[in-house]
Design an enzyme around this catalytic site. Structure first.
Site, short mmCIF file in Angstrom:
data_model
loop_
_atom_site.label_atom_id
_atom_site.label_comp_id
_atom_site.label_asym_id
_atom_site.label_seq_id
_atom_site.Cartn_x
_atom_site.Cartn_y
_atom_site.Cartn_z
N LYS A 277 0.83 -1.12 0.09
CA LYS A 277 0.02 -0.29 0.13
C LYS A 277 0.89 1.27 -0.04
CE LYS A 277 -4.07 -1.86 2.65
NZ LYS A 277 -5.01 -1.49 1.66
N ASP A 347 -2.89 -7.71 -2.01
CA ASP A 347 -3.49 -6.50 -0.97
C ASP A 347 -5.08 -6.95 -1.04
OD1 ASP A 347 -4.08 -4.56 0.65
OD2 ASP A 347 -3.97 -2.88 -0.56
N GLU A 349 -6.22 -9.41 0.57
CA GLU A 349 -5.97 -10.51 1.41
C GLU A 349 -7.56 -10.86 2.32
OE1 GLU A 349 -5.63 -7.62 2.36
OE2 GLU A 349 -6.24 -7.64 4.31
N ARG A 351 -10.52 -11.24 1.65
CA ARG A 351 -11.28 -12.34 1.20
C ARG A 351 -10.56 -13.71 1.10
NH1 ARG A 351 -11.53 -9.04 -4.51
NH2 ARG A 351 -11.15 -7.30 -2.88
N1 BES Z 1 -8.24 -3.59 4.38
C1 BES Z 1 -8.33 -3.24 2.93
C2 BES Z 1 -9.64 -2.70 2.70
C3 BES Z 1 -9.53 -1.04 3.18
C4 BES Z 1 -9.07 0.00 2.47
C5 BES Z 1 -10.46 -0.67 4.26
C6 BES Z 1 -8.68 1.06 3.07
C7 BES Z 1 -10.60 0.58 4.29
C8 BES Z 1 -9.65 1.55 3.92
C9 BES Z 1 -8.30 -4.61 2.15
O1 BES Z 1 -7.44 -5.80 2.53
C10 BES Z 1 -7.64 -4.00 0.76
O2 BES Z 1 -6.50 -3.63 0.81
N2 BES Z 1 -8.38 -4.16 -0.31
C11 BES Z 1 -8.19 -3.77 -1.60
C12 BES Z 1 -8.77 -4.46 -2.63
C13 BES Z 1 -8.29 -4.40 -4.07
C14 BES Z 1 -6.69 -4.53 -3.89
C15 BES Z 1 -8.92 -5.31 -4.89
C16 BES Z 1 -8.68 -2.12 -1.74
O3 BES Z 1 -9.73 -1.92 -1.42
O4 BES Z 1 -7.87 -1.33 -2.43
ZN ZN Z 2 -7.28 -5.85 4.48
MN MN Z 3 -5.53 -5.30 1.77
#
Ligand code: BES
Ligand code: ZN
Ligand code: MN
Length: 495
Positions: A277, A347, A349, A351
């Site tokens: 990230k 990222d 992860e 799911r």
């Molecule tokens: N934990 C995050 C989701 C998240 C991101 C919650 C920002 C609140 C604020 C999750 O694990 C994630 O990183 N999701 C990605 C998915 C994408 C790579 C398809 C996302 O939402 O960017």
């Molecule tokens: Zn996450």
């Molecule tokens: Mn993530």
């Protein structure tokens, strides 16, 4: 904090403070009218002078009114008669507790029931309890000099007639829910270096010790290996902290009654892994275990209430970090269900750990499975910080969860789980890929989970936008403990 219900006349109640409402335009609530009469029109005089406008969520603190037994009277502005809504009701309640906490008052009596709120008495009582608990909550347990605890200890919901007796049950439920939220907030706020998977497991074991009808078990990585949880284990590969699969079984009903299973995402820090990230606000990914925290908070609440239901909490927990051993984009893993997954973005992860936990949940022969996860940033874009995203493979269940969210004012909004979205997860090399592209990111994440939940009634709550607040007031919110607890209370009542 102690809550009680009492019938009495506002001028006669002894104690630190009596709270009554005043409408914008000068109309006094029934309880305020009684105080006005007892004080030879002190209230109508000050309203006429312009000292209290009655504007929504305004307050005015009065001391030692002659003719009133309580030491203080707090006037709460209720806004224009008939114009109160969900939002202003909550603002009024918060303003009351902010004002009370600005005084040395230890006990307060609030006249809220039938005083002009647009919602029913149960709704108002629940929100008043949540507002009081919110005010008393301290997030500075890790400062070397934490601030003083709130002085307000005893809160009485006062009624003019006998109507309050029917609310005792609602009050107990709200107080247990508030304590569940407090646990969820405390855990959510803890940093990743303290709140590890092992720490969550220890807290779950402690919950099992504290409540004799909760049995906690913790599976280690070798156990997960044996179960074939290749998807869950792929997420923890880059971390030094061992992953844990935590199970809490609450027995409140006959053994034969099928349980409701709550599955909470417990990523104790989500760096994104090799699909790292960006640095800005990455600290907020300590909250990526708020689904797990809401399961623990809800389990505590239902155990305190002794709900006549069987409920199982399942918490897959690990860290998502990059390293030489971490999972790489393009890696293909085999889930416990046997389905293979091409991991295109490490990222995505949540799911990957949830799918194995959902397959595992089938072993409890569930009546219903609900997973709770801070799953997608896209959900924050879709619904902001107001509603949690809701998906279900059964509309009746979705309806019950939406209704519980309204009752507890911890609302969700249903999004579609149509077949049309499923092809976005097609992979050339595996049974599916773990991302579906930017479009409809919340929906494709839910679609991914749906491939593992075909054998039972299931709902998914995406709490990415509602589990915590950023900025000056930053911290975990304790959501969706109120929604989940209310749903379970309703289920227990309908048996
Ligand atoms: N934990 C995050 C989701 C998240 C991101 C919650 C920002 C609140 C604020 C999750 O694990 C994630 O990183 N999701 C990605 C998915 C994408 C790579 C398809 C996302 O939402 O960017
Ligand atoms: Zn996450
Ligand atoms: Mn993530």
């Amino acid at each position: 904090m102690e809550f009680s219900i009492k019938q009495g006349s506002p001028e006669k109640l002894k104690g630190g403070c009596v709270v009554v409402g005043v409408f914008e335009g000068g109309k006094l609530s029934t309880a305020a009218q009684i105080i006005d009469k007892a004080t030879k029109h002190a209230l109508s005089d000050l309203v006429a002078r312009g000292d209290m406008s009655g504007k929504s969520a305004s307050t005015l603190l009065l001391h030692k009114l002659p003719g009133v037994a309580a030491e203080r009277v707090l006037l709460a502005g209720l806004g224009k008669p008939g114009e109160m809504n969900n939002k202003t009701s909550v603002e009024i309640l918060r303003a009351v507790f902010t004002a009370l906490n600005g005084t040395p008052v230890k006990d307060a009596a609030l006249y809220l029931v039938d005083q002009g709120f647009s919602k029913d008495a149960s709704w108002v009582i629940r929100q008043a309890v949540f507002a009081a608990a919110e005010q008393a909550f301290r997030a500075d347990g890790m400062k070397s000099k934490p601030s003083k605890p709130a002085t307000l200890r005893n809160i009485t919901f006062a009624t003019l007639d006998k109507s309050g007796a029917a609310l005792e049950n609602v009050l107990n439920q709200a107080a247990a829910t508030a304590r569940g939220m407090e646990l969820a907030k405390t855990l959510g706020n803890l940093p990743g270096n303290i709140c590890t998977p092992a720490y969550l497991a220890a807290r779950a074991l402690a919950l099992g010790k504290a409540h004799k009808n909760i049995k906690t078990t913790v599976l280690e990585e070798k156990d997960m290996q044996k179960l074939g949880m290749g998807s869950l284990l792929s997420v923890t590969r880059g971390s030094e902290q061992p992953a844990k699969l935590i199970t809490l079984e609450y027995h409140g009903a006959d053994k034969k009654q099928k349980p409701i299973v709550l599955v909470g995402k417990g990523i104790t820090f989500d760096s994104g892994g090799i699909s790292l990230k960006p640095g800005a606000e990455m600290d907020e990914m300590k909250y990526d275990m708020c689904g797990a925290a809401s399961v623990l908070g809800t389990m505590q609440a239902i155990a305190e209430l002794g709900l006549k239901l069987n409920v199982v909490g399942v918490i897959p927990s690990c860290e998502n970090l990059p390293s030489g051993t971490a999972t790489k984009p393009g890696d293909i893993v085999t889930s416990m269900s046997g389905q293979t997954i091409e991991i295109l973005n490490t990222d995505a992860e949540g799911r990957l750990i949830l799918c194995d936990a959902l397959t595992y949940s089938a072993k409890f022969k569930p009546d219903t499975v609900i997973d709770i996860a801070t799953l997608t940033g896209a959900c924050v874009i879709a619904l902001g910080h107001v509603a949690s995203g809701l998906f279900s493979n059964e509309d009746k269940l979705a309806g019950e969860l939406l209704a519980a969210g309204e009752q507890a004012h911890d609302r969700a909004w249903q999004l579609p789980l149509w077949e049309d979205y499923q092809p976005l997860l097609d992979s050339n090399f595996a049974d599916m890929q773990n991302i579906g592209g930017r479009a409809g990111g919340t929906i494709t994440a839910a679609c991914f989970l749906s491939k593992f939940t075909e054998d039972y009634r299931w709902a998914h709550l995406d709490i990415a936008g509602t589990a915590w607040k950023s900025g000056k007031e930053k911290g975990a919110t304790g959501r969706p403990v109120p929604l989940l607890t209310q749903y379970l209370i309703n289920r227990a009542a309908s048996k």
